[in-house]
Design a protein around this motif. Structure first.
Motif, PDB file in Angstrom:
ATOM      1  N   VAL A   1       0.711  -1.177   0.693  1.00  0.00           N
ATOM      2  CA  VAL A   1      -0.224   0.050   0.092  1.00  0.00           C
ATOM      3  C   VAL A   1       0.833   0.733  -0.166  1.00  0.00           C
ATOM      4  CG1 VAL A   1      -1.946   1.140   1.604  1.00  0.00           C
ATOM      5  CG2 VAL A   1      -2.221  -1.533   1.463  1.00  0.00           C
ATOM      6  N   ASP A   2       0.903   2.065  -1.082  1.00  0.00           N
ATOM      7  CA  ASP A   2       2.032   3.146  -0.647  1.00  0.00           C
ATOM      8  C   ASP A   2       1.134   3.743  -0.367  1.00  0.00           C
ATOM      9  OD1 ASP A   2       3.189   2.217  -3.029  1.00  0.00           O
ATOM     10  OD2 ASP A   2       1.901   2.643  -5.063  1.00  0.00           O
ATOM     11  N   PRO A   3       2.768   4.870   0.171  1.00  0.00           N
ATOM     12  CA  PRO A   3       2.003   6.510   0.974  1.00  0.00           C
ATOM     13  C   PRO A   3       1.664   6.677   0.222  1.00  0.00           C
ATOM     14  CG  PRO A   3       5.006   5.705   0.395  1.00  0.00           C
ATOM     15  CD  PRO A   3       4.215   4.740   0.014  1.00  0.00           C
ATOM     16  N   VAL A   4       1.226   7.833   1.494  1.00  0.00           N
ATOM     17  CA  VAL A   4       0.691   9.004   1.102  1.00  0.00           C
ATOM     18  C   VAL A   4       1.292  10.487   1.709  1.00  0.00           C
ATOM     19  CG1 VAL A   4      -1.782   7.754  -0.100  1.00  0.00           C
ATOM     20  CG2 VAL A   4      -1.655   9.198   2.567  1.00  0.00           C
ATOM     21  N   LEU A   5       1.349  11.820   0.893  1.00  0.00           N
ATOM     22  CA  LEU A   5       2.226  12.751   1.478  1.00  0.00           C
ATOM     23  C   LEU A   5       0.088  13.697   1.629  1.00  0.00           C
ATOM     24  CD1 LEU A   5       4.677  14.010   1.102  1.00  0.00           C
ATOM     25  CD2 LEU A   5       3.976  15.321  -1.105  1.00  0.00           C
ATOM     26  N   VAL A   6       0.916  14.032   3.240  1.00  0.00           N
ATOM     27  CA  VAL A   6       0.105  15.163   3.829  1.00  0.00           C
ATOM     28  C   VAL A   6       0.992  16.426   3.727  1.00  0.00           C
ATOM     29  CG1 VAL A   6      -1.212  13.501   4.872  1.00  0.00           C
ATOM     30  CG2 VAL A   6       0.477  14.072   5.901  1.00  0.00           C
ATOM     31  N   ASP A   7      -0.003  17.812   3.947  1.00  0.00           N
ATOM     32  CA  ASP A   7       0.526  18.894   4.289  1.00  0.00           C
ATOM     33  C   ASP A   7       1.828  18.949   5.607  1.00  0.00           C
ATOM     34  OD1 ASP A   7      -0.952  19.414   1.753  1.00  0.00           O
ATOM     35  OD2 ASP A   7      -2.378  20.932   2.746  1.00  0.00           O
TER      36      ASP A   7
END
Ligand code: MN
Length: 442
Positions: free
Chosen positions: A91-97
């Motif tokens: 499950v690929d990571p996600v970028l958050v602000d």
């Protein structure tokens, strides 16, 4: 918000698996000595009064199979299978602000390692070390991320030494940057949820993103934030992040350091890390891992147990459990034996799957692989030393082997003779397993 280290620590506390230590401890040896004693209780620790520092120190969050089971929401026996099941689809990571690790940002001279309670663990260690930092780097040619754990020795408020060496992926990546005479940007995240530490300790294929494995194990994409001074991303919920670079073409002495096998690795010429920034929470926690502690062994064992279990199951054996504790150079496998001689095939499969193994003891399904006393009992009462040994000479073994003592292997069949279960059935006392001792001690 995703589960982080402090949420996991709270979870351990609710399960009575946390020891809080409020008495003042010296980060030089004393903290380490207390941790060695408390790990026997099977508990994580938070030291809230570390001499000379404001930050609390957490350690031993992985020190037992029960603690590992808390990560996966399963029973201690099923941890390896659950790890294998969840690992299948990344499950690929996600970028958050932004995230908690950005609550305080210190760049340049303001960033100061001296405020962090680095621990000196062993008598002959060269000094305080960062041992629980997960290091993020990117391959300068492909841009692919790598996450690993590498020891880092304190040098001064803005400099650490760092051990990295091919074929370990960080060493390969640094070699590529150095070939171009370029510094290698890295970020060191300290105070992580156990999943991120676990994936950093897992060897994947080169180019595979360990953070995608973290998402798989979490069953939710890992949230990352961009660093301030380097082109990298770190877990949003880390406690503390050191940003900086590995200087090219420079090596300086690092070590000695008490390592995984309980020996000191000698002084070596290793890499130099220059700090550019520190970001952290408002009230950060420091994390440390003692090399060769139960925590260190459990951390390294899990992905290797999964390798062994997969290979042994593919051989057709009916595996009940696998354990690489207390040393990751020996394994115990319990099986529901189907054929005479099968334990030797099991040992051969285990050796083929994981080359560092020196011993493989195969026991019956009624033996507790997590209890070394039980394993020794099975060896003493069931093995036939005349027929039940599988010896392999000069195979591939543990690589750092100056005295050539780790390259041969021994498999031990400690199972009872087939179809003689009436002779080898263990006695049991009705009511013993379900007994609540407190009812009698009142
Ligand atoms: Mn890797």
């Amino acid at each position: 918000m995703q589960e982080d280290l402090r949420m996991f620590v709270d979870k351990l506390e609710r399960a009575d698996l946390l020891q809080r230590i409020t008495r003042e401890v010296d980060p030089r040896f004393e903290l380490s000595a207390v941790a060695r004693a408390v790990e026997r209780l099977g508990k994580a620790m938070v030291f809230s009064n570390v001499k000379g520092y404001r930050l609390p120190v957490v350690t031993n969050v992985f020190g037992s199979r029960t603690q590992l089971a808390m990560i996966f929401g399963t029973s201690p026996e099923d941890v390896v299978r659950e790890f294998m099941k969840r690992s299948e689809v990344r499950v690929d990571p996600v970028l958050v602000d932004t995230g908690p690790c950005k609550e305080v940002v210190k760049i340049g001279e303001e960033a100061d390692i001296d405020r962090l309670p680095l621990v000196t663990h062993c008598e002959k260690d060269a000094g305080p070390y960062v041992t629980a930092g997960i290091i993020v780097a990117k391959d300068p040619e492909t841009g692919r991320r790598n996450v690993s754990i590498n020891r880092m020795m304190y040098k001064n408020a803005h400099t650490l030494a760092c051990r990295m060496m091919p074929p370990q992926h960080l060493g390969l990546i640094q070699g590529k940057a150095e070939a171009q005479d370029r510094p290698l940007e890295i970020a060191v995240a300290i105070g992580n949820h156990p999943v991120e530490t676990l994936v950093a300790a897992t060897t994947l294929a080169y180019g595979d993103d360990e953070f995608a494995l973290a998402g798989a194990l979490r069953q939710h994409p890992l949230e990352l934030v961009k660093c301030e001074t380097v082109d990298l991303e770190v877990p949003a919920t880390s406690e503390i992040v050191l940003e900086g670079e590995i200087v090219p073409n420079v090596r300086e002495p690092e070590g000695p350091f008490g390592d995984l096998m309980q020996y000191y690795v000698p002084i070596m010429e290793n890499h130099v890390f220059r700090l550019k920034a520190i970001t952290h929470r408002k009230d950060p926690m420091w994390q440390t891992i003692q090399a060769s502690s139960l925590e260190d062994v459990h951390l390294l064992a899990l992905s290797r147990e999964a390798k062994v279990m997969r290979a042994v199951e593919q051989s057709g054996a009916k595996v009940r459990a696998v354990s690489l504790v207390p040393t990751i150079m020996s394994v115990v496998v319990s099986i529901q034996k189907q054929f005479e001689g099968e334990p030797k095939n099991v040992a051969a499969a285990a050796f083929g799957a994981y080359s560092w193994l020196k011993y493989c003891v195969v026991v019956d399904h009624d033996v507790d692989v997590f209890d070394i006393n039980d394993v020794w009992w099975a060896m003493a009462t069931r093995s036939d030393v005349g027929k039940g040994l599988l010896q392999m000479e000069n195979a591939l073994g543990f690589p750092r082997d100056e005295f050539h003592i780790h390259q041969s292997k021994l498999g031990i069949d400690a199972t009872a003779p087939l179809n003689q279960w009436h002779e080898f059935e263990r006695k049991r006392i009705p009511g013993h397993e379900a007994l609540n001792l407190q009812d009698y001690l009142g």
